[in-house]
Design an enzyme around this catalytic site. Structure first.
Site, PDB file in Angstrom:
ATOM      1  N   SER A 107       4.521   2.392   8.106  1.00 50.70           N
ATOM      2  CA  SER A 107       4.168   1.283   7.218  1.00 50.70           C
ATOM      3  C   SER A 107       5.382   0.767   6.473  1.00 50.70           C
ATOM      4  O   SER A 107       6.089   1.529   5.814  1.00 50.70           O
ATOM      5  CB  SER A 107       3.127   1.746   6.192  1.00 50.70           C
ATOM      6  OG  SER A 107       1.944   2.158   6.806  1.00 50.70           O
ATOM      7  N   HIS A 126       0.812  -1.217   0.000  1.00 46.25           N
ATOM      8  CA  HIS A 126       0.000   0.000   0.000  1.00 46.25           C
ATOM      9  C   HIS A 126       0.846   1.268   0.000  1.00 46.25           C
ATOM     10  O   HIS A 126       0.359   2.336  -0.355  1.00 46.25           O
ATOM     11  CB  HIS A 126      -0.995   0.001   1.159  1.00 46.25           C
ATOM     12  CG  HIS A 126      -0.408   0.266   2.512  1.00 46.25           C
ATOM     13  ND1 HIS A 126      -0.241  -0.712   3.454  1.00 46.25           N
ATOM     14  CD2 HIS A 126       0.033   1.402   3.072  1.00 46.25           C
ATOM     15  CE1 HIS A 126       0.270  -0.190   4.554  1.00 46.25           C
ATOM     16  NE2 HIS A 126       0.440   1.110   4.348  1.00 46.25           N
ATOM     17  N   ASP A 181       0.236  -7.716   1.642  1.00 50.90           N
ATOM     18  CA  ASP A 181       0.600  -6.303   1.584  1.00 50.90           C
ATOM     19  C   ASP A 181       2.115  -6.123   1.533  1.00 50.90           C
ATOM     20  O   ASP A 181       2.668  -5.257   2.198  1.00 50.90           O
ATOM     21  CB  ASP A 181       0.017  -5.553   2.785  1.00 50.90           C
ATOM     22  CG  ASP A 181      -0.019  -4.051   2.545  1.00 50.90           C
ATOM     23  OD1 ASP A 181       0.239  -3.616   1.412  1.00 50.90           O
ATOM     24  OD2 ASP A 181      -0.288  -3.309   3.510  1.00 50.90           O
TER      25      ASP A 181
END
Length: 489
Positions: free
Chosen positions: A226, A123, A153
């Site tokens: 992230s 992402h 992911d």
């Protein structure tokens, strides 16, 4: 105020649609695996400075740039001669399209090889036109995308450097224990390189994905972390900072990092093939609950209960609906999640041994695995209209009728299907509580086919005579079958 799982997002995102942003927050993993280290208790370190100095050169900030198309709706159209025409000519229409725009976002990642392979979240880079990597030294390099795996992911990037790059190794997340010290690094809230420390708070957390295996930690992680690594005290990556549990979107000490043992396999496949290649067994399964185990006469509620065997590897290998898969390649299977992971980790085309329980006896079957990515279906079966049949009877809290041939297409069932269709339910009863709904079709009871209400009543009598407290029903809702155990007492 209630807390909720908030997946991490790249910091500094601008002009990005809400849905895309929420997906960007959705999950994040990355990291890896290396030789297992002995599990030994350690005292709290006097300082994390030496560890931070050792690993920080391999941790990177990631900046992405994405072109956002101009909106197509330019606001109200001013008719010629309108009193507002001169106004908009002088001051412009604030709702008029402004042309394509650039959206920038920040995330984290880490280098896993001296030749420039970098792991981050999917992402973080999804939809990006340009990806820039900033190293701890301040050096920046452009990166190209090698491959992604949305299911975990994970994304693998590559930069070209004139000199070998510092990198970190993957550690074995399976040896981490609750209470072990960990250190997180990344780019929280776009503030640049940052370090936080804490402990492993819990293991084997599952949030939403099929392959989830999260390490819970109280090391502070926030938006922008992230794709950043979670280190053990040996400087090995044992998790990827992914999501937080928070009422306000900020860290409150409950964060989740995807375990490196999941990520490392994905990274290797992306490196080798540019895509994932997971094993596929070709069965629909459900967990064996205590009431299902009792209805089937099983000693323990363990294994994966096969509800359907469409055309594929399992069918070719002799697996049948109603089998309970209790072993895979000599390893006991605890539940459906365990089986899915072990199959996915196995090599495509490999012949594997399945241990199944069938009618109280154990059998070993040999199944050659297919590839999940090639076999996954994307169509969702639509539920049909609630059927009405002329003859019905109330049994086990359900109003049942014999399935007619004219109902098959409406219920999205294959030709030749026989059974009892549920036309109504007692909403205070057990069947309703366990998810049975009008339009469902009972095709088996006690692992025997039923074509009439008399067949079902006979199965109920047999279960009572055998001293069983419940009866196992195979219920189909379109293309999705599942077993439900209902009390017969």
């Amino acid at each position: 105020m209630t807390s909720e799982i908030t997946p991490l997002a790249p910091a500094g995102s601008r002009h990005r649609p809400v849905r895309a942003l929420m997906l960007a927050l959705a999950t994040g993993l990355a990291l890896a695996l290396a030789p297992a280290t002995p599990s030994v208790a350690r005292a709290a370190p006097d300082s994390f400075a030496d560890l931070a100095d050792m690993v920080s050169p391999a941790v990177v900030n990631i900046t992405t740039s994405t072109t956002i198309a101009a909106p197509t709706d330019g606001g109200p159209i001013v008719p010629e001669g309108s009193p507002f025409e001169d106004f908009f000519k002088r001051f412009g229409n604030p709702n008029a399209p402004r042309g394509p725009q650039r959206s920038n976002a920040l995330g984290s990642g880490f280098v896993i090889s001296e030749d420039g392979y970098i792991v981050t979240n999917n992402h973080v880079i999804e939809g990006a036109d340009e990806i820039s990597i900033e190293f701890f030294s301040g050096k920046t390099l452009d990166a190209k995308l090698i491959g992604t795996d949305p299911k975990t992911d994970i994304a693998l990037l590559k930069v070209e450097s004139d000199e070998p790059l510092p990198f970190v190794n993957f550690g074995d997340s399976n040896v981490m224990r609750v209470g072990d010290w960990v250190m997180a690094m990344g780019n929280p809230l776009g503030q640049g390189f940052s370090v936080s420390a804490g402990i492993v708070s819990a293991r084997n957390r599952e949030l939403s994905g099929t392959y989830d295996d999260f390490i819970q930690t109280d090391a502070a992680i926030n938006r922008g972390n992230s794709g950043g690594p979670l280190f053990n005290m040996d400087g090995q990556v044992i998790g990827v900072n992914t999501a937080i549990l928070s009422p306000n979107g900020g860290s409150i000490g409950i964060g989740f990092s995807m375990a490196s043992n999941v990520v490392s396999k994905v990274v290797q496949q992306l490196k080798d093939f540019g895509e994932t290649r997971r094993g596929w067994l070709g069965v629909r399964i459900q967990d064996v609950t205590p009431d299902v185990a009792e209805a089937m006469g099983l000693k323990d509620p363990k294994g994966a209960l096969v509800t359907d065997v469409p055309d594929g590897p399992a069918k070719d290998g002799g697996v049948l609906s109603g089998d309970v898969i209790v072993g895979f390649e000599g390893t006991a299977i605890s539940d459906t999640r365990d089986l899915v992971r072990r199959v996915a980790d196995a090599d495509v085309g490999k012949a594997v041994r399945l241990e199944v329980l069938r009618e109280g006896k154990t059998q070993t079957l040999l199944v050659t695995l297919g590839r999940r990515e090639e076999a996954e279906a994307t169509e969702t079966a639509a539920a049909g209209e609630d059927p009405v049949t002329p003859e019905s009877k109330d049994v086990l809290g359900m109003t049942l009728g014999v399935l007619g041939a004219d109902q098959l297409s409406d219920l999205n069932l294959p030709q030749g299907t026989e059974g009892l269709v549920v036309t109504g339910l007692d909403e205070t009863g057990e069947a309703y509580d366990k998810g049975v709904r009008a339009g469902d079709v009972i095709t088996e009871a006690g692992q025997q086919k039923v074509a009439s209400i008399a067949d079902l009543e006979a199965r109920i009598s047999e279960a009572k005579d055998a001293g069983r407290k419940s009866l196992l029903l195979l219920i189909r809702r379109g293309a999705d079958p599942r077993f439900v155990a209902l009390s017969v007492e």
